[in-house]
Design a protein around this motif. Structure first.
Motif, PDB file in Angstrom:
ATOM      1  N   GLY A  95       0.951  -1.532   0.338  1.00  0.00           N
ATOM      2  CA  GLY A  95       0.218   0.247   0.285  1.00  0.00           C
ATOM      3  C   GLY A  95       0.923   2.164   0.093  1.00  0.00           C
ATOM      4  O   GLY A  95       2.063   1.915   0.207  1.00  0.00           O
ATOM      5  N   LEU A  96      -0.066   2.672  -0.147  1.00  0.00           N
ATOM      6  CA  LEU A  96       1.121   3.021  -0.934  1.00  0.00           C
ATOM      7  C   LEU A  96      -0.472   5.236   0.072  1.00  0.00           C
ATOM      8  O   LEU A  96      -1.261   4.358  -0.179  1.00  0.00           O
ATOM      9  N   ALA A  97       0.123   5.455   0.667  1.00  0.00           N
ATOM     10  CA  ALA A  97       0.020   7.054   1.070  1.00  0.00           C
ATOM     11  C   ALA A  97       0.061   8.307   0.728  1.00  0.00           C
ATOM     12  O   ALA A  97       1.668   8.336  -0.479  1.00  0.00           O
ATOM     13  N   ARG A  98      -1.012   9.583   0.257  1.00  0.00           N
ATOM     14  CA  ARG A  98      -0.270  10.623  -0.416  1.00  0.00           C
ATOM     15  C   ARG A  98      -0.946  11.319   0.139  1.00  0.00           C
ATOM     16  O   ARG A  98      -2.341  11.608   0.188  1.00  0.00           O
ATOM     17  N   GLY A  99      -0.354  12.447   0.962  1.00  0.00           N
ATOM     18  CA  GLY A  99      -1.191  13.049   2.176  1.00  0.00           C
ATOM     19  C   GLY A  99      -1.493  14.544   1.982  1.00  0.00           C
ATOM     20  O   GLY A  99      -0.751  15.148   2.298  1.00  0.00           O
ATOM     21  N   LYS A 100      -2.234  14.749   0.728  1.00  0.00           N
ATOM     22  CA  LYS A 100      -2.180  16.070   0.094  1.00  0.00           C
ATOM     23  C   LYS A 100      -4.124  16.062  -0.220  1.00  0.00           C
ATOM     24  O   LYS A 100      -5.059  15.071   0.162  1.00  0.00           O
ATOM     25  N   ARG A 101      -3.982  17.421  -0.067  1.00  0.00           N
ATOM     26  CA  ARG A 101      -5.060  18.017  -0.042  1.00  0.00           C
ATOM     27  C   ARG A 101      -5.913  17.750  -1.330  1.00  0.00           C
ATOM     28  O   ARG A 101      -5.790  17.136  -2.327  1.00  0.00           O
ATOM     29  N   VAL A 102      -7.031  17.234  -1.132  1.00  0.00           N
ATOM     30  CA  VAL A 102      -8.091  17.042  -2.146  1.00  0.00           C
ATOM     31  C   VAL A 102      -7.239  17.863  -3.768  1.00  0.00           C
ATOM     32  O   VAL A 102      -6.978  17.714  -5.151  1.00  0.00           O
ATOM     33  N   ARG A 111      -4.767   7.576  -8.753  1.00  0.00           N
ATOM     34  CA  ARG A 111      -5.117   7.270  -9.615  1.00  0.00           C
ATOM     35  C   ARG A 111      -4.024   5.870  -8.914  1.00  0.00           C
ATOM     36  O   ARG A 111      -4.635   4.632  -9.184  1.00  0.00           O
ATOM     37  N   THR A 112      -3.384   5.852  -8.546  1.00  0.00           N
ATOM     38  CA  THR A 112      -1.887   5.429  -8.113  1.00  0.00           C
ATOM     39  C   THR A 112      -2.169   5.016  -6.644  1.00  0.00           C
ATOM     40  O   THR A 112      -2.017   3.398  -6.687  1.00  0.00           O
ATOM     41  N   MET A 113      -3.195   5.190  -5.926  1.00  0.00           N
ATOM     42  CA  MET A 113      -2.953   5.286  -4.574  1.00  0.00           C
ATOM     43  C   MET A 113      -4.633   3.938  -4.864  1.00  0.00           C
ATOM     44  O   MET A 113      -4.671   3.147  -3.943  1.00  0.00           O
ATOM     45  N   GLN A 114      -5.450   4.761  -5.674  1.00  0.00           N
ATOM     46  CA  GLN A 114      -6.474   3.617  -5.653  1.00  0.00           C
ATOM     47  C   GLN A 114      -6.164   1.906  -6.017  1.00  0.00           C
ATOM     48  O   GLN A 114      -6.664   1.197  -5.902  1.00  0.00           O
ATOM     49  N   GLU A 115      -5.264   2.790  -7.663  1.00  0.00           N
ATOM     50  CA  GLU A 115      -4.987   0.694  -7.765  1.00  0.00           C
ATOM     51  C   GLU A 115      -3.401  -0.040  -6.875  1.00  0.00           C
ATOM     52  O   GLU A 115      -3.856  -0.965  -6.847  1.00  0.00           O
ATOM     53  N   THR A 116      -3.202   0.630  -6.272  1.00  0.00           N
ATOM     54  CA  THR A 116      -2.414   0.231  -5.271  1.00  0.00           C
ATOM     55  C   THR A 116      -3.210  -0.568  -4.175  1.00  0.00           C
ATOM     56  O   THR A 116      -3.218  -1.739  -4.223  1.00  0.00           O
ATOM     57  N   ASN A 117      -3.553   0.212  -3.279  1.00  0.00           N
ATOM     58  CA  ASN A 117      -4.672  -0.163  -2.204  1.00  0.00           C
ATOM     59  C   ASN A 117      -5.774  -0.791  -2.778  1.00  0.00           C
ATOM     60  O   ASN A 117      -6.402  -1.414  -1.297  1.00  0.00           O
ATOM     61  N   VAL A 118      -6.236  -0.836  -3.892  1.00  0.00           N
ATOM     62  CA  VAL A 118      -7.759  -1.063  -3.865  1.00  0.00           C
ATOM     63  C   VAL A 118      -7.425  -2.454  -4.858  1.00  0.00           C
ATOM     64  O   VAL A 118      -7.896  -3.836  -4.420  1.00  0.00           O
ATOM     65  N   ASP A 119      -6.844  -1.969  -5.813  1.00  0.00           N
ATOM     66  CA  ASP A 119      -6.883  -2.908  -6.860  1.00  0.00           C
ATOM     67  C   ASP A 119      -5.866  -3.848  -6.860  1.00  0.00           C
ATOM     68  O   ASP A 119      -6.099  -5.599  -6.278  1.00  0.00           O
ATOM     69  N   GLY A 120      -4.773  -3.826  -6.125  1.00  0.00           N
ATOM     70  CA  GLY A 120      -4.032  -4.956  -6.371  1.00  0.00           C
ATOM     71  C   GLY A 120      -4.240  -5.537  -5.072  1.00  0.00           C
ATOM     72  O   GLY A 120      -4.012  -7.427  -5.379  1.00  0.00           O
ATOM     73  N   VAL A 121      -5.411  -5.355  -3.754  1.00  0.00           N
ATOM     74  CA  VAL A 121      -5.787  -6.123  -2.701  1.00  0.00           C
ATOM     75  C   VAL A 121      -6.945  -6.886  -3.734  1.00  0.00           C
ATOM     76  O   VAL A 121      -6.678  -8.607  -3.178  1.00  0.00           O
ATOM     77  N   PHE A 122      -7.693  -6.226  -4.287  1.00  0.00           N
ATOM     78  CA  PHE A 122      -8.486  -6.941  -5.304  1.00  0.00           C
ATOM     79  C   PHE A 122      -7.998  -8.638  -5.788  1.00  0.00           C
ATOM     80  O   PHE A 122      -8.546  -9.701  -6.111  1.00  0.00           O
ATOM     81  N   PHE A 123      -6.423  -8.064  -7.357  1.00  0.00           N
ATOM     82  CA  PHE A 123      -6.411  -8.969  -7.610  1.00  0.00           C
ATOM     83  C   PHE A 123      -5.351  -9.765  -6.629  1.00  0.00           C
ATOM     84  O   PHE A 123      -5.956 -10.971  -7.011  1.00  0.00           O
ATOM     85  N   PRO A 155      -7.772  12.333   2.816  1.00  0.00           N
ATOM     86  CA  PRO A 155      -9.151  11.316   2.521  1.00  0.00           C
ATOM     87  C   PRO A 155      -9.335  10.757   1.751  1.00  0.00           C
ATOM     88  O   PRO A 155      -9.617   9.420   1.882  1.00  0.00           O
ATOM     89  N   VAL A 156      -8.001  10.533   0.770  1.00  0.00           N
ATOM     90  CA  VAL A 156      -8.497   9.730  -0.555  1.00  0.00           C
ATOM     91  C   VAL A 156      -7.486   8.509  -0.341  1.00  0.00           C
ATOM     92  O   VAL A 156      -8.404   6.897   0.142  1.00  0.00           O
ATOM     93  N   TYR A 157      -6.598   8.018   0.834  1.00  0.00           N
ATOM     94  CA  TYR A 157      -6.198   7.135   1.190  1.00  0.00           C
ATOM     95  C   TYR A 157      -6.500   6.698   2.303  1.00  0.00           C
ATOM     96  O   TYR A 157      -6.924   5.090   1.867  1.00  0.00           O
ATOM     97  N   ALA A 158      -7.488   7.495   3.332  1.00  0.00           N
ATOM     98  CA  ALA A 158      -8.319   7.141   4.110  1.00  0.00           C
ATOM     99  C   ALA A 158      -9.576   6.199   3.297  1.00  0.00           C
ATOM    100  O   ALA A 158     -10.210   4.931   3.599  1.00  0.00           O
ATOM    101  N   ALA A 159     -10.266   6.528   2.434  1.00  0.00           N
ATOM    102  CA  ALA A 159     -10.710   6.331   1.678  1.00  0.00           C
ATOM    103  C   ALA A 159     -10.661   4.746   1.072  1.00  0.00           C
ATOM    104  O   ALA A 159     -11.865   3.375   0.995  1.00  0.00           O
TER     105      ALA A 159
END
Length: 246
Positions: A95-102, A111-123, A155-159
Motif C-alpha cells: 500500500g501507499l499514501a499521498r497526504g494532500k488536500r483533495v 489513480r496510483t493510490m487506488q490501483e495499489t491499495n484497492v485494485d492490488g488487494v482485489f487482484f 482523505p483518498v488514502y483513508a477511503a
C-alpha cells in the motif's frame, strides 16, 4: 523438539521489502512457514530471503511484483503455489499514501493510490481464494486506523482503507462457509519508511518507542495466521497512550 505453530504452512506477503511486510516475513518464518516475498524492489527481497533462510532455516521464494499489474499478481500467486505445493496464508500488505488536500491531488496520484491499495488487494485476493479454499487458509489484510476514523489530511488514502476493511469483512461472510479465515489488522502510526516517497517518512518523524514498531504489527498478523478453526476478525494495534486526552 516442539513443532512450530506454522510448520508446513505456505505464506505469501505483498509489500514485503520493508516495514510491516519485512517484519511479517520474519515472524512467519520464525514460526515455521515457508515464505514468498513480493514487492517491486527485487534486491531488497533477495536480501530478506537470504536472511530468513540463514536465520530460520526456512524455504523462501522471491517474486518481484507491482500489485497494480493484474497479470503479474496472478503469476505471483501461481508461482508461489507451484513452488511450495499450495498456499495457506496470504497477507495483503502492499500500500501507499499521498497526504494532500483533495484539490491539490493530481489524477495520476489518485489513480496510483487506488490501483495499489484497492485494485492490488482485489487482484491478489481473487487469484488466491481458490487455493485458500483448498487449504482452509488464512486471508489477512493490513488495514489502518485511517479505515476506521476520518483522516482530513489524507482523505483518498483513508477511503482506500475503508474499502479494504469493507471488502474484507464482506468477503468474510462469503468465504467463511468455505473454511477460509479472514482478518483485518489495523495499525495506527508505525515507525517505517511509509510515506517517504512523498516526503518525511514515519521512521524519520518518530523516535524509537514513540509509536508502534513494525514488529508489533507483525506479531498480530502472525497470531491471526495461526488460527485453524476460528477467525480473528479484526485486530487494532496502537500505542498505549493513543487515546489519552480524548
Amino acid at each position: 523438539m516442539t513443532e512450530k505453530p506454522l510448520s508446513e504452512r505456505n505464506a505469501l506477503i505483498t509489500g514485503a521489502s520493508s516495514g510491516i511486510g519485512r517484519a511479517t516475513a520474519h515472524a512467519l518464518a520464525r514460526d515455521g512457514a515457508k515464505v514468498a516475498l513480493s514487492a517491486r524492489r527485487e534486491g531488497k527481497l533477495h536480501d530478506i530471503a537470504e536472511t530468513l533462510e540463514s536465520r530460520y532455516g526456512t524455504e523462501t521464494l522471491v517474486h518481484p511484483t507491482d500489485v497494480r499489474d493484474e497479470d503479474a499478481v496472478a503469476s505471483m500467486v501461481e508461482e508461489t503455489v507451484s513452488a511450495f505445493g499450495g498456499l495457506d496464508i496470504l497477507v495483503n500488505n502492499a500500500g501507499l499514501a499521498r497526504g494532500k488536500r483533495v484539490d491539490d491531488l493530481s489524477t495520476e496520484e489518485f489513480r496510483t493510490m487506488q490501483e495499489t491499495n484497492v485494485d492490488g488487494v482485489f487482484f491478489a485476493t481473487r487469484t488466491a481464494l481458490s487455493h485458500l479454499r483448498e487449504s482452509s487458509g488464512n486471508l489477512i489484510f493490513v488495514g489502518s486506523f485511517a479505515g476506521q476514523y476520518p483522516r482530513p489530511f489524507n482523505p483518498v488514502y483513508a477511503a482506500t482503507k475503508w474499502w479494504v476493511r469493507g471488502f474484507a469483512h464482506s468477503l468474510e461472510g462469503q468465504v467463511g462457509e468455505d473454511d477460509v479465515a479472514v482478518t483485518v489488522v489495523n495499525p495506527s502510526e508505525v515507525r517505517t519508511e511509509f510515506g517517504s516517497v512523498y516526503g518525511e517518512s514515519f521512521e524519520e518523524r518518530f523516535a524509537e518507542g514513540e509509536v508502534t514498531e513494525p514488529e508489533e504489527v507483525a506479531e498480530a498478523i502472525a497470531f491471526a495466521a495461526t488460527m485453524e478453526n476460528s477467525t480473528i476478525s479484526e485486530l487494532d494495534v496502537y500505542r498505549r497512550d493513543k487515546f489519552s486526552g480524548f
